[in-house]
Scaffold this motif. Structure first.
Motif, short mmCIF file in Angstrom:
data_model
loop_
_atom_site.label_atom_id
_atom_site.label_comp_id
_atom_site.label_asym_id
_atom_site.label_seq_id
_atom_site.Cartn_x
_atom_site.Cartn_y
_atom_site.Cartn_z
N UNK A 198 0.81 -1.22 0.00
CA UNK A 198 0.00 0.00 0.00
C UNK A 198 0.84 1.27 0.00
N UNK A 199 2.12 1.13 0.21
CA UNK A 199 2.99 2.30 0.18
C UNK A 199 4.30 1.90 -0.47
N UNK A 200 5.04 2.93 -0.86
CA UNK A 200 6.31 2.62 -1.51
C UNK A 200 7.32 2.00 -0.57
N UNK A 201 7.30 2.43 0.67
CA UNK A 201 8.21 1.81 1.64
C UNK A 201 7.89 0.33 1.78
N UNK A 202 6.60 0.04 1.92
CA UNK A 202 6.20 -1.35 2.08
C UNK A 202 6.59 -2.18 0.86
N UNK A 203 6.42 -1.60 -0.31
CA UNK A 203 6.80 -2.31 -1.52
C UNK A 203 8.30 -2.58 -1.53
N UNK A 204 9.09 -1.57 -1.17
CA UNK A 204 10.53 -1.76 -1.14
C UNK A 204 10.94 -2.80 -0.14
N UNK A 205 10.28 -2.78 1.01
CA UNK A 205 10.59 -3.76 2.06
C UNK A 205 10.32 -5.17 1.55
N UNK A 207 10.14 -6.20 -1.54
CA UNK A 207 11.09 -6.53 -2.60
C UNK A 207 12.43 -6.94 -1.99
#
Lengths: 214, 214
Positions: A198-205, A207
DNA sequence: GAGCACTTGGCAGCAAGCTGCCACACTGGG
DNA sequence: CCCAGTGTGGCAGCTTGCTGCCAAGTGCTC
């Protein structure tokens, strides 16, 4: 320590080792085709038997999951209580540890049959077991791996992930990829959906946890 | 394959193996204190010599970085061209591979001295090398590890990272942590600085790669 | 007590990110 | 040829994120 050549000889000289499994069986292999002959595979399977209060760990490389039939098989044995993990490492050579008493290593396939080396040297076993344990701990559980199997990134997806991971603004990233800002953002949104973030941080985490880009 | 007990005997019977290093030396150990006797350490060091066009890989567990003196030493050898990586695995047993021809494994310390097993079995070496390679590939470069050592998160930092990783908006996250939006954002900015990230995706990626929150 | 350093919280101004909408281009099938 | 499906790019409107600024509060030292 002794060596044997071919599956038949392995079973003849070391088959009893599999049957005497008491508490822990650990193996690492590239895929399910380690045993080149089906009869050998069946024979070994029979001798190891079910889990039955013992710990059975099987570590495979991602290649093992290429075919759906292999995945189905791994799910089955997993359902029987076998612990199955997927390592990022290619695991080109099979390693087997029986009760931390016996170590079996498989060499390459050869015309006269594959060579297996069997040893009970405690120092060897301890050393190999510690390496195995390191890989095991870093490996993903089968279910987690399959669930996380979603992000197989094509070239475009990987390029988006690289740009994102570089910390660029969308405008700079789009320029780098040679697409419009709208298209870049569309692809970012797709990647985030695939990572269920739901957020870019979460996506990066996610990944980063999944080892992307692999 | 043969076994020796104690450092002196290892040097006597296998010292020439170190001196004959041609192209590649790989070792994995928990820390720098594998060789219990300083003279043994010096003797082995002399025999391996400098890199000199060869590949020298050393893999350690994080315990090896506990002391600043150890870190300084690793930086020194790294500066001499040795490839140094830090694995998350404890690596309780030392493993040495010389030119993929010789495998040496160290057992535990014992009253009569540590037992070492030395073998040139190709199957054994291939198997161990493949496990080593898996660990090596998953390990962090020394510099990256040291640089990445910054984010030792206190309770507040961990709470921020958890909230970020949940995909919450800043407003929802601040509410969850019981702080104002400004304070939350201030802490996010601090965490991003510590992760050396210019975007939230990049920060999340780095956190995931570093195994945070640990 | 006063002074200083640090932290928090509110506010404002701005940049960056998100997505709907529409037009256009391209491809493949009927 | 026409049509449907798919992907791209420009634009607008909105939300979210970023950070400076200032005031107030807290703790420590002299």
């Amino acid at each position: 320590m002794f060596s044997v050549r071919g599956d038949a000889e392995l079973i003849a000289r070391a088959g009893h080792l599999f049957a005497s499994l008491q508490s822990e069986f650990m193996c690492a292999a590239r895929d399910l085709d380690t045993w080149s002959r089906p009869e050998a595979k069946a024979a070994i399977g029979d001798r190891v038997g079910g889990v039955g209060g013992r710990t059975v760990r099987k570590l495979f490389s991602p290649v093992a999951l290429t075919e759906e039939s292999a995945r189905a098989h791994l799910r089955e044995v997993r359902d029987l209580g076998v612990l199955v993990r997927i390592s990022r490492s290619p695991l080109p050579h099979e390693v087997i540890l029986i009760d931390r008493r016996v170590l079996i290593l498989a060499g390459r396939d050869a015309p006269g049959g594959r060579e297996y080396t069997v040893t009970t040297s405690k120092t060897l076993i301890d050393g190999v077991e510690s390496l195995y344990r390191g890989l095991w701990d870093a490996a993903a559980d089968l279910d987690d791996y399959l669930r996380g199997d979603v992000p197989h990134l094509d070239e475009a997806g990987r390029a988006v992930l690289d740009a994102l991971g570089s910390g660029l603004t969308d405008e700079a990233a789009a320029r780098r990829l040679g697409v419009s800002l709208r298209t870049y953002r569309r692809r970012v949104a797709e990647l985030m959906a695939r990572l269920e973030a739901d957020s870019r941080f979460q996506a990066g985490l996610r990944a980063g946890e999944l080892g992307l880009p692999g």
